[in-house]
Design an enzyme around this catalytic site. Structure first.
Site, PDB file in Angstrom:
ATOM      1  N   ARG A 123      50.388  42.877  34.335  1.00  0.00           N
ATOM      2  CA  ARG A 123      48.909  42.557  33.455  1.00  0.00           C
ATOM      3  C   ARG A 123      48.100  44.332  33.875  1.00  0.00           C
ATOM      4  O   ARG A 123      48.577  44.817  35.089  1.00  0.00           O
ATOM      5  CB  ARG A 123      48.279  41.721  33.666  1.00  0.00           C
ATOM      6  CG  ARG A 123      48.485  40.998  35.539  1.00  0.00           C
ATOM      7  CD  ARG A 123      48.549  39.628  35.299  1.00  0.00           C
ATOM      8  NE  ARG A 123      47.600  39.381  36.436  1.00  0.00           N
ATOM      9  CZ  ARG A 123      48.457  39.220  37.503  1.00  0.00           C
ATOM     10  NH1 ARG A 123      49.692  39.469  37.597  1.00  0.00           N
ATOM     11  NH2 ARG A 123      47.876  38.312  38.779  1.00  0.00           N
ATOM     12  N   CYS A 139      26.842  42.912  38.962  1.00  0.00           N
ATOM     13  CA  CYS A 139      27.415  43.602  38.066  1.00  0.00           C
ATOM     14  C   CYS A 139      28.787  44.669  39.114  1.00  0.00           C
ATOM     15  O   CYS A 139      28.520  44.741  39.687  1.00  0.00           O
ATOM     16  CB  CYS A 139      27.209  44.147  37.018  1.00  0.00           C
ATOM     17  SG  CYS A 139      28.802  44.918  36.125  1.00  0.00           S
ATOM     18  N   ARG A 141      30.720  46.231  37.689  1.00  0.00           N
ATOM     19  CA  ARG A 141      31.445  48.091  37.281  1.00  0.00           C
ATOM     20  C   ARG A 141      29.256  48.408  37.028  1.00  0.00           C
ATOM     21  O   ARG A 141      29.170  48.623  36.280  1.00  0.00           O
ATOM     22  CB  ARG A 141      32.445  47.850  36.051  1.00  0.00           C
ATOM     23  CG  ARG A 141      33.182  47.102  36.534  1.00  0.00           C
ATOM     24  CD  ARG A 141      34.352  47.335  35.468  1.00  0.00           C
ATOM     25  NE  ARG A 141      35.147  46.958  35.525  1.00  0.00           N
ATOM     26  CZ  ARG A 141      35.951  45.217  34.993  1.00  0.00           C
ATOM     27  NH1 ARG A 141      35.333  45.301  34.257  1.00  0.00           N
ATOM     28  NH2 ARG A 141      37.680  45.426  35.588  1.00  0.00           N
ATOM     29  N   ASP A 338      38.799  39.946  46.240  1.00  0.00           N
ATOM     30  CA  ASP A 338      39.596  40.898  45.777  1.00  0.00           C
ATOM     31  C   ASP A 338      39.631  41.934  46.978  1.00  0.00           C
ATOM     32  O   ASP A 338      38.723  42.586  47.795  1.00  0.00           O
ATOM     33  CB  ASP A 338      38.599  41.607  44.654  1.00  0.00           C
ATOM     34  CG  ASP A 338      39.688  42.729  43.620  1.00  0.00           C
ATOM     35  OD1 ASP A 338      41.072  42.537  43.863  1.00  0.00           O
ATOM     36  OD2 ASP A 338      39.637  42.341  42.336  1.00  0.00           O
ATOM     37  N   LYS A 345      44.133  40.619  44.418  1.00  0.00           N
ATOM     38  CA  LYS A 345      42.983  39.349  45.513  1.00  0.00           C
ATOM     39  C   LYS A 345      43.707  38.405  45.685  1.00  0.00           C
ATOM     40  O   LYS A 345      45.059  38.759  45.466  1.00  0.00           O
ATOM     41  CB  LYS A 345      43.214  39.201  43.890  1.00  0.00           C
ATOM     42  CG  LYS A 345      41.980  39.294  42.773  1.00  0.00           C
ATOM     43  CD  LYS A 345      41.762  38.350  41.592  1.00  0.00           C
ATOM     44  CE  LYS A 345      40.859  39.434  40.455  1.00  0.00           C
ATOM     45  NZ  LYS A 345      41.645  40.493  40.292  1.00  0.00           N
TER      46      LYS A 345
HETATM   47  C1  LIG Z   1      41.413  41.157  38.415  1.00  0.00           C
HETATM   48  C2  LIG Z   1      42.110  41.221  38.259  1.00  0.00           C
HETATM   49  C3  LIG Z   1      43.653  40.725  37.051  1.00  0.00           C
HETATM   50  C4  LIG Z   1      43.678  39.901  36.111  1.00  0.00           C
HETATM   51  O1  LIG Z   1      43.930  39.348  37.974  1.00  0.00           O
HETATM   52  P1  LIG Z   1      44.665  37.205  37.940  1.00  0.00           P
HETATM   53  O2  LIG Z   1      45.033  36.637  39.056  1.00  0.00           O
HETATM   54  O3  LIG Z   1      46.318  37.167  36.401  1.00  0.00           O
HETATM   55  O4  LIG Z   1      43.792  36.807  36.876  1.00  0.00           O
HETATM   56  C5  LIG Z   1      44.262  42.059  36.422  1.00  0.00           C
HETATM   57  N1  LIG Z   1      44.178  43.650  37.089  1.00  0.00           N
HETATM   58  C6  LIG Z   1      43.577  44.044  37.722  1.00  0.00           C
HETATM   59  C7  LIG Z   1      43.697  45.414  38.175  1.00  0.00           C
HETATM   60  C8  LIG Z   1      42.801  42.905  37.952  1.00  0.00           C
HETATM   61  O5  LIG Z   1      41.717  43.312  39.002  1.00  0.00           O
HETATM   62  S1  SF4 Z   2      30.430  43.448  32.543  1.00  0.00           S
HETATM   63 FE1  SF4 Z   2      28.532  43.216  31.273  1.00  0.00          FE
HETATM   64  S2  SF4 Z   2      28.100  40.913  31.132  1.00  0.00           S
HETATM   65 FE2  SF4 Z   2      30.047  41.295  32.725  1.00  0.00          FE
HETATM   66  S3  SF4 Z   2      28.342  41.187  35.058  1.00  0.00           S
HETATM   67 FE3  SF4 Z   2      28.825  43.741  34.347  1.00  0.00          FE
HETATM   68  S4  SF4 Z   2      26.723  43.263  33.039  1.00  0.00           S
HETATM   69 FE4  SF4 Z   2      26.997  42.026  33.064  1.00  0.00          FE
END
Ligand SMILES: *Cc1c(COP(=O)(O)O)cnc(C)c1O
Ligand code: SF4
Length: 378
Positions: A123, A139, A141, A338, A345
């Site tokens: 993925r 956030c 990010r 994470d 994770k």
């Molecule tokens: C969290 C994450 C995913 C998805 O992980 P799931 O356990 O399937 O929810 C995929 N790629 C990255 C880089 C992530 O941080």
């Molecule tokens: S990506 Fe946007 S909606 Fe999601 S936690 Fe960050 S600021 Fe909030």
């Protein structure tokens, strides 16, 4: 759950003449976002101290909210879980607290193609915009607040899609941002159409906070029609507190489910917002009531500007311990951390195995009772 009175927005002077059609229109909500202290003061009276905080912090980490989301604030104070998720605090720029933080703790930006993070074989993370309709103080990010808001161009997106098309190990694409559902339907349609057309992609997962901060996004018939056409689609959203779950949420989720799209939720464990077993229990119950399946409870990431929201890692284990046995298994999320630098994770659980020997395994059940069994370990 938060039961709002009829025309709840009209109790604010600023919106007393806004009718239901306008208020329930997602584009109106986006266009009328509150971004400055001057606009905010038309909603709540903000004391001098908070104004000073706003002026110092918001140039570094921007402020922004939809009218709907801020209307869920019961008291404009840091004790309010919605207010605390959107209003800046000094801790965000306090070097003593934030020095060990990183702008990109998981090296997401280190990617094969700009916009893609490919950490697990099957993925990929697919970032389509850095825009959000609300800027959450917690956030992960938060770097997006600094680098500015931008939706990826068609050309960028085509390059990202080409990477997925060529990598047959990729079975799932996580569309993320920013918030992908702030994009216009036409652009979403293009992205989903291209992804759905790739044979080896089974699942298209959209991560979006729009169900929380702008549920009217899902009153849009054109979006629902689009969801209906893309049967690989799943939605994962991000509720952190029961006050965020309203009748509007319920309607939004009902609309999404009616298109055959499942809805799951990720919560972040946040100090002073939801680091309490009773709040998490109520949150999970409220999610189930509106038919959202709790998926993850995340230990808060070490992002610069967010560290003051971090709890002890033990806190989450205590909460998991409390939930098991009390709450339907449907309502129990996976608690996970994470790991730094993109190491992935890791799920965390209370210890349920007390002893293992040749002939037996000894368990501890949810009530703390020790249960000896003849189950062989190996
Ligand atoms: C969290 C994450 C995913 C998805 O992980 P799931 O356990 O399937 O929810 C995929 N790629 C990255 C880089 C992530 O941080
Ligand atoms: S990506 Fe946007 S909606 Fe999601 S936690 Fe960050 S600021 Fe909030």
């Amino acid at each position: 759950m938060n039961f709002l009175p009829e025309r709840y927005w009209q109790r604010f002077d600023l919106w007393k003449d806004i009718d239901e059609n306008l208020w329930n229109n997602w584009k109106w909500q986006l266009k009328n976002r509150i971004k400055s202290i001057q606009e905010l003061e038309k909603v709540f009276s903000i004391d001098k101290k908070k104004k000073e905080i706003f002026q110092k912090v918001s140039p570094v980490f921007h402020f922004g909210t939809t009218p709907y989301y801020i209307s869920l604030v019961k008291k404009p104070d840091y004790t309010d879980p919605v207010f605390r998720q959107i209003f800046p605090s000094f801790e965000e720029i306090d070097p003593d607290i934030q020095n060990n933080g990183s702008n990109d703790p998981f090296n997401e930006e280190r990617s094969p193609v700009e916009g893609i993070t490919h950490r697990y074989p099957d993925r990929v993370l697919f970032r389509v915009t850095t825009f959000c309709s609300v800027y959450c103080r917690h956030c992960m990010r938060k770097r997006n607040f600094i680098y500015g808001e931008r939706a990826k161009s068609k050309k960028d997106i085509d390059i990202m899609i080409e990477y997925i098309r060529k990598n047959r190990s990729i079975r799932e694409v996580l569309i993320s941002g920013g918030d992908p559902l702030t994009l216009p339907n036409k652009k979403l349609d293009y992205i989903l159409g291209r992804l759905q057309g790739i044979k080896h992609v089974d699942i298209i997962r959209i991560g979006s906070r729009e169900p929380v901060v702008n549920p009217f996004r899902f009153y849009d018939e054109n979006l629902l029609e689009l969801f209906e056409r893309y049967d690989k689609l799943w939605i994962v959203t991000h509720f952190n507190h029961p006050n965020e779950i309203t009748q509007e949420t319920k309607k939004a989720v009902k609309n999404i489910l009616s298109t055959g799209t499942p809805v799951l939720n990720q919560t972040v464990l946040l100090k002073g917002i939801n680091d309490d077993k009773y709040i998490i229990e109520e949150l999970m119950r409220s999610l189930l009531r509106v038919k959202i399946k709790p998926y993850y409870l995340f230990f808060c990431d070490p992002t610069k500007g967010v560290l003051h929201f971090r709890t002890d890692i033990k806190k989450g284990i205590e909460i998991m311990e409390y939930l098991r046995g009390r709450l339907s298994g449907l309502g129990i999320p996976t608690y996970a951390v994470d790991l730094p630098e993109g190491k992935g994770k890791v799920p965390l659980l209370p210890e349920y195995i007390v002893e293992i020997n040749d002939k037996s395994t000894v368990f501890r059940n949810y009530e703390g009772e020790i249960v000896k069994t003849d189950i062989k370990w190996g």
